[in-house]
Design an enzyme around this catalytic site. Sequence first.
Site, PDB file in Angstrom:
ATOM      1  CB  ILE A 115      -0.866   0.056   1.144  1.00 50.29           C
ATOM      2  CG1 ILE A 115      -0.171   0.210   2.615  1.00 50.29           C
ATOM      3  CG2 ILE A 115      -1.842  -1.032   1.252  1.00 50.29           C
ATOM      4  CD1 ILE A 115      -1.132   0.248   3.740  1.00 50.29           C
ATOM      5  CB  CYS A 116       0.621   4.271  -1.973  1.00 47.81           C
ATOM      6  SG  CYS A 116       1.270   6.100  -2.236  1.00 47.81           S
ATOM      7  CG  LEU A 117       1.495   3.421   3.935  1.00 48.70           C
ATOM      8  CD1 LEU A 117       2.187   2.422   4.832  1.00 48.70           C
ATOM      9  CD2 LEU A 117       0.172   3.684   4.454  1.00 48.70           C
TER      10      LEU A 117
END
Length: 164
Positions: A115-117
């Site tokens: 996931i993009c964080l």
Amino acid sequence: MVDDSTRKTLSNIPLLQIRAGPREKDVWVQRLKEEYQSLIKYVENNKQSGSDWFRLESNKEGTKWFGKCWYMHELLRYEFDVEFDIPVTYPTTAPEIALPELDGKTAKMYRGGKICLTDHFKPLWARNVPKFGIAHAMALGLAPWLAVEIPDLIEKGIITYKEK
């Protein structure tokens, strides 16, 4: 930047003190103990507030983590496998949490279902090394990601409910 609900959640997750990663074998065991205590407290708090949403376990060394997370949407429970490795530069580098079965289904995800964080979570993590740990990554990283992405993916018909 942090809302009151998030601030309350964060204040109930114990902060960690030991600055050690998997390379520092002796001290890593102590850091892992802190990680588990923090995770246990976070899960207990979630259960008490009726917002239980994940289960995690690790390999013996505490370097590979895996489990399940779920998101409730319109009274239906959408469940996903979750996994991540502890980077060798941990805790300076945050873990990259992956939901492999959602790989390629949203633009807010990297190859392998990570996931993009980068925009919101990583700067906050960097300011709080070594105090933040796995529980904080779940609370500040995965939880908000699920809250934004899963309803959108459901609405677009990209993911559908699976009967158990």
